[in-house]
Write an enzyme that holds these catalytic residues in place. Sequence first.
Site, short mmCIF file in Angstrom:
data_model
loop_
_atom_site.label_atom_id
_atom_site.label_comp_id
_atom_site.label_asym_id
_atom_site.label_seq_id
_atom_site.Cartn_x
_atom_site.Cartn_y
_atom_site.Cartn_z
N TYR A 1 -6.00 -0.69 -7.15
CA TYR A 1 -5.37 -1.94 -6.69
C TYR A 1 -4.73 -1.79 -5.30
O TYR A 1 -4.48 -0.70 -4.86
CB TYR A 1 -4.45 -2.57 -7.72
CG TYR A 1 -3.23 -1.87 -8.26
CD1 TYR A 1 -2.67 -0.76 -7.69
CD2 TYR A 1 -2.58 -2.41 -9.39
CE1 TYR A 1 -1.53 -0.18 -8.21
CE2 TYR A 1 -1.44 -1.83 -9.92
CZ TYR A 1 -0.92 -0.72 -9.32
OH TYR A 1 0.21 -0.16 -9.83
N GLU A 2 -4.55 -2.91 -4.64
CA GLU A 2 -4.14 -2.94 -3.22
C GLU A 2 -5.15 -2.22 -2.33
O GLU A 2 -4.77 -1.68 -1.29
CB GLU A 2 -2.74 -2.34 -3.02
CG GLU A 2 -1.65 -2.98 -3.83
CD GLU A 2 -1.49 -4.46 -3.55
OE1 GLU A 2 -1.87 -4.91 -2.46
OE2 GLU A 2 -0.99 -5.18 -4.45
N GLY A 3 -6.41 -2.25 -2.71
CA GLY A 3 -7.48 -1.63 -1.89
C GLY A 3 -7.85 -0.26 -2.42
O GLY A 3 -7.04 0.67 -2.38
N ARG B 1 0.82 -1.21 0.00
CA ARG B 1 0.00 0.00 0.00
C ARG B 1 0.86 1.26 0.00
O ARG B 1 0.59 2.21 -0.74
CB ARG B 1 -0.95 -0.01 1.21
CG ARG B 1 -2.11 -0.93 0.96
CD ARG B 1 -3.10 -1.04 2.11
NE ARG B 1 -4.18 -1.92 1.64
CZ ARG B 1 -5.27 -2.21 2.33
NH1 ARG B 1 -5.45 -1.71 3.55
NH2 ARG B 1 -6.20 -2.98 1.82
N GLN C 1 -9.61 2.27 1.70
CA GLN C 1 -8.67 3.00 2.56
C GLN C 1 -9.42 3.94 3.49
O GLN C 1 -9.09 4.08 4.67
CB GLN C 1 -7.68 3.83 1.71
CG GLN C 1 -6.93 3.05 0.66
CD GLN C 1 -6.15 1.88 1.23
OE1 GLN C 1 -5.57 1.98 2.30
NE2 GLN C 1 -6.18 0.76 0.53
#
Lengths: 596, 596
Positions: free
Chosen positions: B438-440, B297, B445
């Site tokens: 991507y990655e949340g 992240r 978040q």
Amino acid sequence: MSQYTPPLQDMQFVLNELADLHEIAALPGYGEATPDLARAVLEEAGVFASEVIAPLNHSGDIEGVRLEGGAPRMPAGWAQAYARFVEAGWPALSAPEEQGGQNLPGVLAAAVEEMWNSGSVAFGLLSLLSRGAVNVLRHAGSPELQQRYLPRMVSGEWTGTMVLTEPQAGCLSAVRTRATRAADGSYRLHGTKIFITYGDHDLVPNVVHLVLARVEGAPAGTKGISLFAVPKVLVNEDGSLGEHNDVRAVSIERKLGLHATPTCVMAFGDGAGAVGYLVGEENRGLEYMFIMMNSARFAVGLEGIGLAERAYQKARAYARERVQGVEQGGETSAKVAIIRHPDVRRMLLSMKSRIEAMRALAAVMAASMDQAALNQDPEVRDAHQAFVELMMPVAKGWFTETGLDIASMGIQVHGGVGFIEETGAAQYLRDARITTIYEGTTGIQAMDLVGRKIGRDGGRAIGAVIVRMRQVQADLESHAHAELRAIGAQLNKGIGDLEAAVESLVKSWEGGPKPALAGSGPFLELLGIVAAGWQMGRAALAADRLLASDPGSDFLTYKILTCRFYGDHVLSKSAGLRHAIVSGSGATLEFSDAAF
Amino acid sequence: MSQYTPPLQDMQFVLNELADLHEIAALPGYGEATPDLARAVLEEAGVFASEVIAPLNHSGDIEGVRLEGGAPRMPAGWAQAYARFVEAGWPALSAPEEQGGQNLPGVLAAAVEEMWNSGSVAFGLLSLLSRGAVNVLRHAGSPELQQRYLPRMVSGEWTGTMVLTEPQAGCLSAVRTRATRAADGSYRLHGTKIFITYGDHDLVPNVVHLVLARVEGAPAGTKGISLFAVPKVLVNEDGSLGEHNDVRAVSIERKLGLHATPTCVMAFGDGAGAVGYLVGEENRGLEYMFIMMNSARFAVGLEGIGLAERAYQKARAYARERVQGVEQGGETSAKVAIIRHPDVRRMLLSMKSRIEAMRALAAVMAASMDQAALNQDPEVRDAHQAFVELMMPVAKGWFTETGLDIASMGIQVHGGVGFIEETGAAQYLRDARITTIYEGTTGIQAMDLVGRKIGRDGGRAIGAVIVRMRQVQADLESHAHAELRAIGAQLNKGIGDLEAAVESLVKSWEGGPKPALAGSGPFLELLGIVAAGWQMGRAALAADRLLASDPGSDFLTYKILTCRFYGDHVLSKSAGLRHAIVSGSGATLEFSDAAF
């Protein structure tokens, strides 16, 4: 691929309650534009947009346009769709009857154009440019030119282009294309032009280019530029098509978006010279071209709305269908559709509320254009004209910037699959990315707004609009309904910030244009937000009034909530913009070019 | 194509003045990380990024990755560049010495990673994912696994992947890939995974997949998921490469951007089953994967900065070179470069000021990560860890949203040529569009920030940060220099809005999460703006202090002006965000799903 559902209910609400269609129907020649006719036209256009145009958008993007044997070849299905478009009479919707048109008001045509753009901006661009070319010829073309070209351009059987830009420069004053007088009164053109939208294509047998060029011996700079009609195929005296003119598409640009629109590099006069016919008088070309650009600017603003609506609908459908995660604070641990997640709802409402706000403002502007053209009272005409001219940079600049943001947000709602081209959401962002640029960038619009429409005008035109805004705010703030009072409170703050910004700009303008221009971008956004918020305030008042006789209407109930969201999430940006305008120009101007 | 000039001066300013590199150098093992070494590493990395990586970015985008004979084929030049990358030791920069690394602090590695991303995010992603896989194996892998795989993954000779998503669902709890125990203690995996970044490629001889799968008989849901290391090519006991494992890339996604990154659909166990080795214990797979996701992240946040810097540099170069129009309020009628136009300057400063603000905040976070890992004092470690955890959603969410906006603005500065793919500006927008996902996603978040980091924490962690912000604001407001006082005034307003928002969120959280979550998106933006503004306040103070001994420094003089711009144009958004957070959740939550 993604469906498109025409937003007919909101369009009718906007036309009848905000754009005062009944007043437009009272203008000379528009008597047939009753609410019933408007509804019928919108429904029919909605069917065409959703069933004929919309399905071509994604396939056209994937296939794109290819140059085959020296001519651009449009994607599969486009020729058939365009033929049906012409056959149904859509290109002539708002043209005068004597030119074969249906003479419907511009306010109705604007709603219809939004639908073409939701269907496919790449498709809608063709008739957008043709309408612009028609307007120029109607205004400045000789009777002979009009007779030979206009009927088939109005009907859409032939299309038109705007041919301005040349490879060596973006300034129009630097036009180098030469025009030489021929013995028969026509001209021969030689030059290369770039970025010519629909410069050539296989949808129609003829394309009429309106080309800026310089007659031999003309003055330097912008005062020596003339406008010529240059057909792709020469037209015989009897109206039949003759020889191919000395005009061709040399190449097609590889663009981020609008893959189904041929953007051509065009060569005029590779051989003996392209035959061109002078439009109006020599050296007045830019003046005529601005007629075309003005109508095109509003039309590009409608592209912003149409694209945003399509992106919103796709995101909404995905949010309803995609199951992921549990509802925070919900009663079960069952997985839910992502529309249940608060941040997804916020994104969808951010999209929806801004689209409805833009649609309302666009309709009010279009109605003012009808009034400015046809109202019997010259003072009323002038007042409407002043409003339209003030707001035009907002329609072009803010609608497209907002549309771009909404298209990007549409991808975000999709998450990872939004990044996959097959999904289709990414195309809306790619297509939207040009709308803030062509027909004058947002920066150019902001300069026009702050310079010509505020600074030189001393703030008079906008002062008249603020009076109208204040009336709506007063109605909201004195309302019995708490939601409406809350909207009124936000509108009040927004108008206050707008007033402070205008005062600051007008004052600083006297000392020179730079500080005001350094704040012009934020000011364009501020005016857009507040003017559209004013229309959302009117929408809330109208919805509340109509609820009295239709208390079960979900549309009206949620219209008020949408207006409330707009107030809290969009109008609330006004304070920050005001600060940037009033206090933010120093650093911008003091920075040295080398220090960036 | 476009050049990349490493922003070495700003990076050194940030490291030395804001991230307190000298304190990091005092941590155990980091003694060599002096300012001189840092400068040397940055310079060397800058040469590699600009001369080796940056030239591949556009060509890689155009050529893309193709599946040839069942294996993805990388674009021309990528294999050579990656080989040089490994040979130079860059993948091992911050790895421990005992694993063949150079053991340099994370704060230095973060600056270097920004450069890889400016060179090419598509290139940088490969080592980003490999570092994540290394972290997981280092934390949870058995000694045997570590011995056999880690050294060549640390050096970059082999690369790693994260293998999470399956076709049928985005929820990790829905993982269906099966793992069956084999007689030799290994497992056999069967399942299909999608969206696997660098899932297969021809840059290295082996790829080590970290795959989520379910062991037969495991509990349902997230508590039954295990993590497996599944090499593309099996490794013999002597470390030599053996047979190809039962793993293959089935197809490559056609994406909006990152065309040079193979995003694969991967089939595990089409035949007898893919041989996999359990990482850590059964059913703790998600816990291990989160180690990887947390480091990823932050790294994706650095992608936002790196992309933004490259987009800015390209726009700046174009604005200096492109001559168009006369200077408004200028003294001559000569045409000028567009950097002279106030709105273009405003756009460039909007880009520059936000990049420098993000870079400062990223460096301060990276320094805190080093402190949290190595400081001798557990209280100090905990305080840094709390800061890092609080700010991580901002690094991932706000850096990438800001990077996306800056990449889009870069196109706008170019005007029409920005829409032409050959120019290269459009690629930055296309590539940036995935970073907020991507990655949340940013929404994920924001939920993490408002739920876990503010709501459940009762606002304690952020309270400690606000105390630090207030100190900087006080120093600014009491400063002799008017520019610094102006920055302090804007920071004061921003902190006040942040405090009000936190108070509102903490209070509403007690009644249930929904209202706070409805404001989570605006809150993530507000915290990003104010926290980065805090760092810009520190930057202005440091620049002013350094000017005393270096009064002729343009860098320091314009740093203060850049901070001033940030205050007036970015921090000023805080009031609107506060309103949206405190008052804007009602409409979002009350809307019915059907009424959207």
